[in-house]
Design an enzyme around this catalytic site. Structure first.
Site, PDB file in Angstrom:
ATOM      1  N   LYS A 279       0.822  -1.213   0.000  1.00  0.00           N
ATOM      2  CA  LYS A 279       0.000   0.000   0.000  1.00  0.00           C
ATOM      3  C   LYS A 279       0.860   1.269   0.000  1.00  0.00           C
ATOM      4  CE  LYS A 279      -4.297  -2.080   1.340  1.00  0.00           C
ATOM      5  NZ  LYS A 279      -5.436  -2.172   2.240  1.00  0.00           N
ATOM      6  N   ARG A 314      -2.742 -10.717   5.002  1.00  0.00           N
ATOM      7  CA  ARG A 314      -3.109 -10.733   3.578  1.00  0.00           C
ATOM      8  C   ARG A 314      -1.966 -10.127   2.780  1.00  0.00           C
ATOM      9  NH1 ARG A 314      -6.087  -7.521  -0.149  1.00  0.00           N
ATOM     10  NH2 ARG A 314      -7.467  -8.747  -1.490  1.00  0.00           N
TER      11      ARG A 314
END
Length: 332
Positions: A279, A314
């Site tokens: 991210k 994840r």
């Protein structure tokens, strides 16, 4: 004002007598941080916290899809979309999706398949199109003998239902049951585990100046409310996984505030999932403009989360993440 209790997670080999296990897992705690809106945090001995809070913090979590939560599990990301933020288009073609899924499955505990990008600015995909992207891939994987648990990453009941019928095992709803009113019924009727995530706003607008009174406590209260809504809809507590939604309607500082005190969410009594892989905040802090260059930072965040007892990580880079988690566990 409400009080919030955060177990101060430890993994040190010098575990004091009387220390409690965190969520029945690999971390322990003997101190608790007490949080209250508008006041400085306080640290107390664990045995000074309310008994029901200690029970929620320390009780073992039920196995998930047959997997005991005695070590961190890796959830591999397979985006069968043309526009996901880091791998859009890579697995959009059916054969590429199948090959990618088989490769990921070698190194992960759960395979998470999504047919709608939730990157900032992404547009909504019609149900029929999202089903067409995901259900055939799941069915083909099952037909080919893949036995790794499969999660469907969707906000939509119709997509979730089709995926379960095709052989998926779990629902992963980034809207926390707030987008499609029928999703709760799908989870309740199927008995499938469901991950409820926090997001502020829709993917199309969520990064447009997100604001909170106190991001940690606001997200906690939201997830507590989602657990109650799920339970009221007939979803068993043992089905529920919680995700604070790193990067979903949050600034860099919001993300760091959540990661620093992630163990607070164990007080909700459910397994936790963190998905921070590749991210933007990782690239900003780590100096990596391209998403694919954020492996080191992604693994660092994964280890940090696991050291606060997070049960599911994840990740895009499943081999490296699983390897790092194994080494972390070897040292606890």
């Amino acid at each position: 004002m409400s009080l919030y209790y955060r177990a101060i997670a430890m993994t040190d080999a010098a575990r004091p007598e009387g220390a409690l296990p965190l969520a029945g897992g690999w971390c322990w705690f003997d101190r608790v941080e007490v949080l209250e809106r508008g006041r400085a945090p306080q640290v107390i001995a664990a045995d000074q916290a309310p008994a029901e809070v200690l029970q929620a913090m320390s009780a073992p979590r039920a196995p998930l899809m047959g997997k005991a939560l005695e070590r961190p599990l890796t959830m591999g990301i397979l985006n069968v979309t043309p526009d996901s933020f880091s791998d859009g288009g890579t697995f959009a073609a059916p054969e590429a999706a199948l090959a990618g899924a088989r490769a990921l499955a070698r190194d992960c505990d759960i395979l998470d398949i999504g047919g709608e990008s939730t990157r900032p600015g992404a547009e909504t995909v019609p149900v029929a199109e999202e089903v067409a992207r995901t259900a055939p891939v799941i069915a083909a994987l099952r037909a080919g003998g893949l036995d790794v648990p499969v999660s469907i990453d969707t906000r939509k009941a119709g997509v979730g239902r089709a995926a379960l019928e095709a052989g998926a095992d779990m629902l992963n709803d980034v809207s926390g049951l707030s987008y499609d009113g029928d999703m709760a019924a799908v989870a309740a009727q199927s008995g499938a585990p469901i991950c409820l995530m926090h997001a502020q706003g829709d993917p199309a607008t969520m990064q447009q100046d997100p604001r909170y009174d106190d991001v940690l406590l606001d997200v906690y209260d939201y997830l507590a409310g989602r657990v109650e809504a799920a339970r009221s809809a007939g979803i068993g507590r043992q089905q529920i996984v919680l995700d604070p939604g790193i990067g979903f309607g949050k600034t860099l500082e919001h993300n760091l505030s959540l990661l620093r005190r992630m163990s607070l969410f164990h007080s909700l009594g459910c397994p936790l999932l963190v998905g921070a892989s590749r991210k933007r905040f990782i690239g900003t802090i780590g100096g990596a403009e391209e998403a694919q260059a954020r492996l080191g930072g992604s693994v660092a965040v994964a280890i940090g989360a696991a050291m606060q007892g997070v049960q599911i990580i994840r990740a895009h880079d499943t081999f490296e993440t699983t390897q790092a988690l194994r080494l972390m566990m070897a040292q606890t």
